[in-house]
Write a protein that holds these residues in place. Structure first.
Motif, PDB file in Angstrom:
ATOM      1  N   PHE A 239       0.837  -1.205   0.000  1.00  0.00           N
ATOM      2  CA  PHE A 239       0.000   0.000   0.000  1.00  0.00           C
ATOM      3  C   PHE A 239       0.871   1.254   0.000  1.00  0.00           C
ATOM      4  O   PHE A 239       0.585   2.225  -0.698  1.00  0.00           O
ATOM      5  CB  PHE A 239      -0.919   0.019   1.220  1.00  0.00           C
ATOM      6  CG  PHE A 239      -2.212  -0.719   1.030  1.00  0.00           C
ATOM      7  CD1 PHE A 239      -3.286  -0.115   0.392  1.00  0.00           C
ATOM      8  CD2 PHE A 239      -2.365  -2.027   1.494  1.00  0.00           C
ATOM      9  CE1 PHE A 239      -4.484  -0.790   0.209  1.00  0.00           C
ATOM     10  CE2 PHE A 239      -3.554  -2.705   1.320  1.00  0.00           C
ATOM     11  CZ  PHE A 239      -4.622  -2.100   0.677  1.00  0.00           C
ATOM     12  N   ALA A 240       1.928   1.245   0.816  1.00  0.00           N
ATOM     13  CA  ALA A 240       2.801   2.410   0.934  1.00  0.00           C
ATOM     14  C   ALA A 240       3.505   2.724  -0.380  1.00  0.00           C
ATOM     15  O   ALA A 240       3.665   3.889  -0.766  1.00  0.00           O
ATOM     16  CB  ALA A 240       3.832   2.179   2.042  1.00  0.00           C
ATOM     17  N   VAL A 241       3.933   1.674  -1.088  1.00  0.00           N
ATOM     18  CA  VAL A 241       4.608   1.873  -2.377  1.00  0.00           C
ATOM     19  C   VAL A 241       3.641   2.441  -3.400  1.00  0.00           C
ATOM     20  O   VAL A 241       3.984   3.369  -4.160  1.00  0.00           O
ATOM     21  CB  VAL A 241       5.203   0.532  -2.876  1.00  0.00           C
ATOM     22  CG1 VAL A 241       5.666   0.664  -4.324  1.00  0.00           C
ATOM     23  CG2 VAL A 241       6.361   0.110  -1.983  1.00  0.00           C
TER      24      VAL A 241
ATOM     25  N   LEU B  59       7.925   6.899   1.128  1.00  0.00           N
ATOM     26  CA  LEU B  59       8.245   5.733   1.947  1.00  0.00           C
ATOM     27  C   LEU B  59       9.760   5.589   2.092  1.00  0.00           C
ATOM     28  O   LEU B  59      10.260   5.373   3.208  1.00  0.00           O
ATOM     29  CB  LEU B  59       7.660   4.465   1.322  1.00  0.00           C
ATOM     30  CG  LEU B  59       8.057   3.140   1.975  1.00  0.00           C
ATOM     31  CD1 LEU B  59       7.565   3.074   3.414  1.00  0.00           C
ATOM     32  CD2 LEU B  59       7.520   1.957   1.166  1.00  0.00           C
ATOM     33  N   VAL B  60      10.483   5.732   0.985  1.00  0.00           N
ATOM     34  CA  VAL B  60      11.936   5.610   1.026  1.00  0.00           C
ATOM     35  C   VAL B  60      12.536   6.675   1.940  1.00  0.00           C
ATOM     36  O   VAL B  60      13.435   6.388   2.745  1.00  0.00           O
ATOM     37  CB  VAL B  60      12.537   5.720  -0.393  1.00  0.00           C
ATOM     38  CG1 VAL B  60      14.061   5.869  -0.329  1.00  0.00           C
ATOM     39  CG2 VAL B  60      12.167   4.498  -1.225  1.00  0.00           C
ATOM     40  N   ARG B  61      12.025   7.891   1.850  1.00  0.00           N
ATOM     41  CA  ARG B  61      12.538   8.976   2.709  1.00  0.00           C
ATOM     42  C   ARG B  61      12.327   8.647   4.180  1.00  0.00           C
ATOM     43  O   ARG B  61      13.226   8.824   5.009  1.00  0.00           O
ATOM     44  CB  ARG B  61      11.858  10.306   2.368  1.00  0.00           C
ATOM     45  CG  ARG B  61      12.337  10.940   1.074  1.00  0.00           C
ATOM     46  CD  ARG B  61      11.899  12.391   0.991  1.00  0.00           C
ATOM     47  NE  ARG B  61      10.453  12.542   1.004  1.00  0.00           N
ATOM     48  CZ  ARG B  61       9.684  12.511  -0.079  1.00  0.00           C
ATOM     49  NH1 ARG B  61      10.242  12.319  -1.279  1.00  0.00           N
ATOM     50  NH2 ARG B  61       8.371  12.654   0.007  1.00  0.00           N
ATOM     51  N   ARG B  62      11.133   8.186   4.523  1.00  0.00           N
ATOM     52  CA  ARG B  62      10.839   7.864   5.920  1.00  0.00           C
ATOM     53  C   ARG B  62      11.733   6.740   6.430  1.00  0.00           C
ATOM     54  O   ARG B  62      12.261   6.803   7.551  1.00  0.00           O
ATOM     55  CB  ARG B  62       9.368   7.447   6.073  1.00  0.00           C
ATOM     56  CG  ARG B  62       8.377   8.586   6.158  1.00  0.00           C
ATOM     57  CD  ARG B  62       8.483   9.344   7.481  1.00  0.00           C
ATOM     58  NE  ARG B  62       8.346   8.476   8.644  1.00  0.00           N
ATOM     59  CZ  ARG B  62       7.172   8.057   9.142  1.00  0.00           C
ATOM     60  NH1 ARG B  62       6.042   8.451   8.587  1.00  0.00           N
ATOM     61  NH2 ARG B  62       7.138   7.268  10.206  1.00  0.00           N
TER      62      ARG B  62
ATOM     63  N   ASP C 136       2.736   3.624   8.798  1.00  0.00           N
ATOM     64  CA  ASP C 136       2.322   5.016   8.664  1.00  0.00           C
ATOM     65  C   ASP C 136       2.160   5.410   7.199  1.00  0.00           C
ATOM     66  O   ASP C 136       1.203   6.086   6.823  1.00  0.00           O
ATOM     67  CB  ASP C 136       3.353   5.944   9.320  1.00  0.00           C
ATOM     68  CG  ASP C 136       3.350   5.832  10.836  1.00  0.00           C
ATOM     69  OD1 ASP C 136       2.370   5.295  11.387  1.00  0.00           O
ATOM     70  OD2 ASP C 136       4.334   6.275  11.453  1.00  0.00           O
ATOM     71  N   CYS C 137       3.117   4.997   6.379  1.00  0.00           N
ATOM     72  CA  CYS C 137       3.111   5.388   4.965  1.00  0.00           C
ATOM     73  C   CYS C 137       2.071   4.631   4.143  1.00  0.00           C
ATOM     74  O   CYS C 137       1.780   5.016   3.003  1.00  0.00           O
ATOM     75  CB  CYS C 137       4.492   5.188   4.361  1.00  0.00           C
ATOM     76  SG  CYS C 137       5.746   6.336   4.979  1.00  0.00           S
ATOM     77  N   SER C 138       1.524   3.564   4.710  1.00  0.00           N
ATOM     78  CA  SER C 138       0.497   2.814   3.965  1.00  0.00           C
ATOM     79  C   SER C 138      -0.760   3.644   3.770  1.00  0.00           C
ATOM     80  O   SER C 138      -1.482   3.480   2.786  1.00  0.00           O
ATOM     81  CB  SER C 138       0.144   1.517   4.700  1.00  0.00           C
ATOM     82  OG  SER C 138      -0.651   1.785   5.860  1.00  0.00           O
ATOM     83  N   GLY C 139      -1.024   4.545   4.739  1.00  0.00           N
ATOM     84  CA  GLY C 139      -2.214   5.381   4.646  1.00  0.00           C
ATOM     85  C   GLY C 139      -3.506   4.616   4.839  1.00  0.00           C
ATOM     86  O   GLY C 139      -4.596   5.147   4.583  1.00  0.00           O
ATOM     87  N   ASN C 140      -3.407   3.376   5.291  1.00  0.00           N
ATOM     88  CA  ASN C 140      -4.597   2.540   5.462  1.00  0.00           C
ATOM     89  C   ASN C 140      -4.924   2.421   6.946  1.00  0.00           C
ATOM     90  O   ASN C 140      -4.225   1.723   7.690  1.00  0.00           O
ATOM     91  CB  ASN C 140      -4.349   1.150   4.862  1.00  0.00           C
ATOM     92  CG  ASN C 140      -5.604   0.302   4.831  1.00  0.00           C
ATOM     93  OD1 ASN C 140      -6.256   0.111   5.838  1.00  0.00           O
ATOM     94  ND2 ASN C 140      -5.928  -0.220   3.655  1.00  0.00           N
TER      95      ASN C 140
END
Length: 251
Positions: free
Chosen positions: A100-102, A109-112, A152-156
């Motif tokens: 999901f994050a990708v 995502l890579v930055r985080r 967190d980055c998944s946004g789900n």
């Protein structure tokens, strides 16, 4: 004073007590299976027993304590099978969150994830293993930060809510890891590999690497829980012996 200024509501005593007890359990201050006294906790926190009792009931619903009628309240004590179930559940949630994050924003995502790796490098430069630093400062555990960033980055919100069901238990197991466990020493290297795969667009391989990583730490968590259970059992035996000795000395 600005008309837009809003006063923050103070936390209730129950919420404050719950936070302190949870942090003590997660950090390993209270051993798995150890008994929690409402009176002792109340004195320690400077509150009455009522908010402590309410806090313990809430933590029971979260699975961090076990309330046994006529016996008392105890810190949760995971069996080997339960640790495996937690890790399998974690694998399902995290690999789904990664996908999901990708799809949502691969660059973000890579930055985080790179931020967590940088923080991990700084801890290593300060001295001590990641597990050693985690035991002292569990809130700064960078393994938790790395995996948390994926969620967190998944946004789900549904995946995030599902992960919260086990996050405290995972952190409790992390804080009890043996500092000499070779699997934990390889975490930073594995995290770097996962980030490189995501950056290169090989999401299938990154997901596979994440699964292998979680499975490889499963046995470490089991060993940590076994050692913690052994420590708790020894503590109970010492308490009983001390009690028996006191009884014999009583007039």
């Amino acid at each position: 004073m600005s008309t837009e200024t809003k006063l923050e509501r103070p936390q209730s005593l129950t919420t404050t007590a719950k936070t302190h007890i949870r942090e003590a359990i997660v950090a390993g201050e209270f051993s798995f299976g150890s008994q929690l006294s409402e009176s002792v906790l109340a004195n320690r926190l400077g509150v009455s027993k009522t908010p402590v009792r309410e806090a313990l009931l809430q933590l029971k619903h979260e699975g961090l304590v076990d309330v046994q009628p006529q016996s008392g309240t105890f810190v949760f004590q995971p069996t080997d099978d339960q640790v495996r179930e937690i890790c399998r559940f974690r694998e399902v949630i995290e690999t789904a969150a990664l996908r999901f994050a990708v799809l949502r924003d691969s660059a973000a995502l890579v930055r985080r994830l790179e931020e967590t790796l940088t923080a991990d490098d700084e801890v290593g430069a300060a001295g001590g293993s990641a597990a050693e630093n985690a035991a002292t400062h569990p809130q700064n555990h960078h393994d938790a930060a790395f995996h948390g960033a994926i969620l967190d980055c998944s946004g789900n919100p549904y995946l995030q809510a599902s992960y919260r069901l086990i996050s405290d238990k995972i952190n409790a197991l992390r804080s009890r890891l043996d500092k000499d466990d070779t699997k934990t020493d390889l975490c930073h290297q594995t995290h770097s590999t996962i980030v490189a795969l995501i950056r290169g667009g090989d999401i299938a391989e990154a997901s596979k690497e994440l699964s292998i990583h979680i499975r490889s730490t499963e046995e470490s968590y089991i060993r940590a829980s076994q050692c913690a259970r052994g420590d708790a059992a020894s503590h109970i035996v010492r308490q009983r012996r001390a009690g028996a000795s006191t009884d014999r000395r009583a007039p």
